[in-house]
Design an enzyme around this catalytic site. Structure first.
Site, PDB file in Angstrom:
ATOM      1  N   ILE A  95      48.619   2.625   2.024  1.00 54.91           N
ATOM      2  CA  ILE A  95      47.977   2.396   0.721  1.00 54.91           C
ATOM      3  C   ILE A  95      48.164   3.601  -0.212  1.00 54.91           C
ATOM      4  O   ILE A  95      48.229   3.444  -1.432  1.00 54.91           O
ATOM      5  CB  ILE A  95      46.479   2.009   0.882  1.00 54.91           C
ATOM      6  CG1 ILE A  95      45.952   1.399  -0.401  1.00 54.91           C
ATOM      7  CG2 ILE A  95      45.628   3.182   1.329  1.00 54.91           C
ATOM      8  CD1 ILE A  95      46.653   0.153  -0.864  1.00 54.91           C
ATOM      9  N   SER A 109      47.084  15.295   5.956  1.00 53.71           N
ATOM     10  CA  SER A 109      47.346  14.172   6.845  1.00 53.71           C
ATOM     11  C   SER A 109      48.013  14.730   8.094  1.00 53.71           C
ATOM     12  O   SER A 109      48.719  15.737   8.016  1.00 53.71           O
ATOM     13  CB  SER A 109      48.286  13.183   6.135  1.00 53.71           C
ATOM     14  OG  SER A 109      48.067  11.874   6.562  1.00 53.71           O
ATOM     15  N   ARG A 110      47.783  14.068   9.240  1.00 52.23           N
ATOM     16  CA  ARG A 110      48.342  14.603  10.486  1.00 52.23           C
ATOM     17  C   ARG A 110      49.863  14.480  10.499  1.00 52.23           C
ATOM     18  O   ARG A 110      50.560  15.357  10.996  1.00 52.23           O
ATOM     19  CB  ARG A 110      47.748  13.864  11.688  1.00 52.23           C
ATOM     20  CG  ARG A 110      46.246  14.040  11.804  1.00 52.23           C
ATOM     21  CD  ARG A 110      45.676  13.007  12.740  1.00 52.23           C
ATOM     22  NE  ARG A 110      46.171  11.678  12.405  1.00 52.23           N
ATOM     23  CZ  ARG A 110      46.018  10.605  13.165  1.00 52.23           C
ATOM     24  NH1 ARG A 110      45.376  10.698  14.305  1.00 52.23           N
ATOM     25  NH2 ARG A 110      46.502   9.439  12.777  1.00 52.23           N
ATOM     26  N   LYS A 161      38.374   1.390   0.348  1.00 57.48           N
ATOM     27  CA  LYS A 161      37.556   0.333   0.922  1.00 57.48           C
ATOM     28  C   LYS A 161      37.976   0.099   2.373  1.00 57.48           C
ATOM     29  O   LYS A 161      39.156   0.314   2.666  1.00 57.48           O
ATOM     30  CB  LYS A 161      37.640  -0.965   0.125  1.00 57.48           C
ATOM     31  CG  LYS A 161      39.029  -1.563  -0.077  1.00 57.48           C
ATOM     32  CD  LYS A 161      39.842  -2.234   0.948  1.00 57.48           C
ATOM     33  CE  LYS A 161      39.367  -3.067   2.047  1.00 57.48           C
ATOM     34  NZ  LYS A 161      40.521  -3.677   2.812  1.00 57.48           N
ATOM     35  N   ASP A 204      38.834  -6.952   7.230  1.00 59.33           N
ATOM     36  CA  ASP A 204      39.455  -5.911   6.396  1.00 59.33           C
ATOM     37  C   ASP A 204      39.966  -6.526   5.091  1.00 59.33           C
ATOM     38  O   ASP A 204      39.598  -6.055   4.005  1.00 59.33           O
ATOM     39  CB  ASP A 204      40.575  -5.178   7.156  1.00 59.33           C
ATOM     40  CG  ASP A 204      41.272  -4.174   6.246  1.00 59.33           C
ATOM     41  OD1 ASP A 204      40.754  -3.058   6.072  1.00 59.33           O
ATOM     42  OD2 ASP A 204      42.323  -4.522   5.660  1.00 59.33           O
TER      43      ASP A 204
HETATM   44  P1  NAP Z   1      47.444   3.197   7.576  1.00 58.78           P
HETATM   45  O1  NAP Z   1      48.725   3.359   6.853  1.00 58.78           O
HETATM   46  O2  NAP Z   1      47.471   2.697   8.974  1.00 58.78           O
HETATM   47  O3  NAP Z   1      46.544   4.521   7.639  1.00 58.78           O
HETATM   48  C1  NAP Z   1      46.429   5.504   6.678  1.00 58.78           C
HETATM   49  C2  NAP Z   1      46.610   6.867   7.299  1.00 58.78           C
HETATM   50  O4  NAP Z   1      45.379   7.356   7.792  1.00 58.78           O
HETATM   51  C3  NAP Z   1      47.520   6.929   8.497  1.00 58.78           C
HETATM   52  O5  NAP Z   1      48.865   6.887   8.105  1.00 58.78           O
HETATM   53  C4  NAP Z   1      47.118   8.226   9.144  1.00 58.78           C
HETATM   54  O6  NAP Z   1      47.940   9.280   8.647  1.00 58.78           O
HETATM   55  C5  NAP Z   1      45.681   8.468   8.652  1.00 58.78           C
HETATM   56  N1  NAP Z   1      44.742   8.599   9.763  1.00 58.78           N
HETATM   57  C6  NAP Z   1      43.831   9.586   9.898  1.00 58.78           C
HETATM   58  N2  NAP Z   1      43.162   9.469  11.029  1.00 58.78           N
HETATM   59  C7  NAP Z   1      43.640   8.377  11.639  1.00 58.78           C
HETATM   60  C8  NAP Z   1      43.343   7.800  12.870  1.00 58.78           C
HETATM   61  N3  NAP Z   1      42.444   8.351  13.721  1.00 58.78           N
HETATM   62  N4  NAP Z   1      44.006   6.667  13.197  1.00 58.78           N
HETATM   63  C9  NAP Z   1      44.944   6.147  12.391  1.00 58.78           C
HETATM   64  N5  NAP Z   1      45.280   6.710  11.187  1.00 58.78           N
HETATM   65  C10 NAP Z   1      44.625   7.838  10.831  1.00 58.78           C
HETATM   66  O7  NAP Z   1      46.448   2.259   6.763  1.00 58.78           O
HETATM   67  P2  NAP Z   1      46.425   1.803   5.253  1.00 58.78           P
HETATM   68  O8  NAP Z   1      46.994   0.435   5.187  1.00 58.78           O
HETATM   69  O9  NAP Z   1      46.936   2.854   4.353  1.00 58.78           O
HETATM   70  O10 NAP Z   1      44.835   1.624   5.090  1.00 58.78           O
HETATM   71  C11 NAP Z   1      43.970   2.732   4.962  1.00 58.78           C
HETATM   72  C12 NAP Z   1      42.710   2.268   4.248  1.00 58.78           C
HETATM   73  O11 NAP Z   1      43.078   1.674   2.991  1.00 58.78           O
HETATM   74  C13 NAP Z   1      41.950   1.172   5.031  1.00 58.78           C
HETATM   75  O12 NAP Z   1      40.568   1.370   4.889  1.00 58.78           O
HETATM   76  C14 NAP Z   1      42.382  -0.129   4.345  1.00 58.78           C
HETATM   77  O13 NAP Z   1      41.377  -1.134   4.422  1.00 58.78           O
HETATM   78  C15 NAP Z   1      42.559   0.356   2.904  1.00 58.78           C
HETATM   79  N6  NAP Z   1      43.471  -0.489   2.124  1.00 58.78           N
HETATM   80  C16 NAP Z   1      44.696  -0.844   2.622  1.00 58.78           C
HETATM   81  C17 NAP Z   1      45.512  -1.714   1.876  1.00 58.78           C
HETATM   82  C18 NAP Z   1      46.879  -2.139   2.363  1.00 58.78           C
HETATM   83  O14 NAP Z   1      47.508  -3.011   1.724  1.00 58.78           O
HETATM   84  N7  NAP Z   1      47.414  -1.570   3.420  1.00 58.78           N
HETATM   85  C19 NAP Z   1      45.077  -2.189   0.643  1.00 58.78           C
HETATM   86  C20 NAP Z   1      43.861  -1.749   0.130  1.00 58.78           C
HETATM   87  C21 NAP Z   1      43.077  -0.908   0.883  1.00 58.78           C
HETATM   88  P3  NAP Z   1      48.274  10.542   9.586  1.00 58.78           P
HETATM   89  O15 NAP Z   1      48.772  10.011  10.896  1.00 58.78           O
HETATM   90  O16 NAP Z   1      49.296  11.286   8.795  1.00 58.78           O
HETATM   91  O17 NAP Z   1      46.973  11.295   9.745  1.00 58.78           O
END
Ligand code: NAP
Length: 308
Positions: free
Chosen positions: A15, A37-38, A91, A169
């Site tokens: 995101i 970020s990690r 969110k 989600d």
């Molecule tokens: P994602 O790519 O899986 O996760 C975001 C980043 O969070 C990961 O790349 C990771 O980066 C970091 N992170 C830190 N601690 C973590 C842990 N213990 N386990 C896993 N990741 C960890 O997810 P995303 O789709 O961006 O979603 C993140 C948030 O945005 C969620 O709450 C989601 O509901 C919201 N969101 C997502 C979307 C969508 O379309 N994907 C849309 C709107 C909102 P590092 O490994 O570099 O730390």
């Protein structure tokens, strides 16, 4: 124009790349000066492995956007608020209602702003739907949020873990809209379908009632292949309303009355700048409360295993 807000971004994943970085790049209210970020990195700014090292190394930061999955957000938010930084929460704002209540109090104590962002509320036709419904007599409403998890969330393990919300989600996006456009509502029954190998539901069938007795149903399905639907329907005395495309298009009796390009994240950052500059917070927990209620009241139905 006031000085740009110096902001850092935490949890660089899907995101952040899809929405936060493009929105921040175009918004003169902000200067993105660091990321934590990690594994993920943002080009052309200093990157740190965690929020603590970012805050130590870049004390001029005024705000942070926390974009990691919800289960891992509370400690980072607490650290930022105690360091007197304004906080933008992706969110859902947390894994539990009470932890976000705690953050709300902490923001007040430290004199900074907390923003629980609900991007779908800023979809282009949501305000038009709210206006339409406020002048109509509503007979019933239905939410149909049906998408293919393999397409939108491939291999996201956190989303299937406790606190990852599963199909809620995306479902919480629908709830963030209905809690804005319908009268107050509460859950009367729910059935949640859990794959036997997962800790979060892949489908949910939820019944609500509004405070004035209207029936509202919600069908969430993560195994929808083919056409995807993110629709809210209302039967009213002024016609059948369909808010489709996750809030982007409004039609009444089949006639499109509102259809504009989406600008959800630019709008979210505009709102965050407003609350930072006016010294306010914006934390509506109603969508999160409904998800908590669905887990509290819902019958658990175990179904066949899910594999990505
Ligand atoms: P994602 O790519 O899986 O996760 C975001 C980043 O969070 C990961 O790349 C990771 O980066 C970091 N992170 C830190 N601690 C973590 C842990 N213990 N386990 C896993 N990741 C960890 O997810 P995303 O789709 O961006 O979603 C993140 C948030 O945005 C969620 O709450 C989601 O509901 C919201 N969101 C997502 C979307 C969508 O379309 N994907 C849309 C709107 C909102 P590092 O490994 O570099 O730390």
């Amino acid at each position: 124009m006031s000085q740009p807000i110096k902001i850092g971004i935490v949890g660089v994943g899907k995101i952040v790349r899809d929405q936060h970085l493009p929105a921040l790049a175009k918004d003169q209210n902000y200067r993105l000066i660091a990321a934590a970020s990690r594994h993920g990195k943002v080009d052309d700014i200093p990157n740190f492995p965690d929020i603590e090292s970012m805050l130590d190394a870049v004390p001029e930061l005024e705000a942070v956007a926390l974009c990691m999955p919800p289960q891992f957000r509370y400690d980072a938010a607490r650290t930022a608020l105690e360091a007197k930084k304004h906080v933008f929460l992706e969110k859902p704002p947390g894994a539990t209602v009470s932890e976000v209540e705690d953050l709300k109090a902490l923001a007040v104590k430290n004199g900074v702003s907390l923003f629980a962002s609900w991007h779908s509320r800023y979809a282009p036709a949501v305000e038009a739907a709210r206006t339409f419904l406020s002048s109509a007599r509503i007979n019933s409403a239905a939410i149909n949020w049906k998408e293919d998890v393999r397409r939108w969330h491939p291999n996201q393990e956190w989303i299937w873990a406790p606190g990852g919300f599963g199909v809620f989600d995306p479902g919480i996006n629908a709830l963030s809209i209905v809690t804005h456009i319908l009268p107050a509502l509460f859950i009367t029954s729910a059935v949640l379908d859990f794959p036997e190998n997962r800790d979060a539901p892949v489908a949910a069938h939820v019944a609500f009632r509004t405070s004035n007795g209207l029936p509202v149903t919600m069908e969430l399905d993560w195994l929808q292949t083919g056409p995807q639907s993110w629709d809210i329907l209302a039967d009213t005395d002024k016609g059948a309303m369909v808010l489709s495309g996750g809030g982007s298009k409004l039609a009444v009796d089949g006639r499109v009355v509102h259809d504009e390009p989406e600008a959800e994240y630019p709008m979210l950052y505009k709102r965050f700048a407003e609350i930072v500059r006016s010294g306010a917070s914006d934390v509506d927990l109603a969508p999160l409360q409904h998800v908590a209620d669905a887990f509290m009241l819902g019958k658990r139905n175990v179904i066949e295993a899910f594999f990505d």
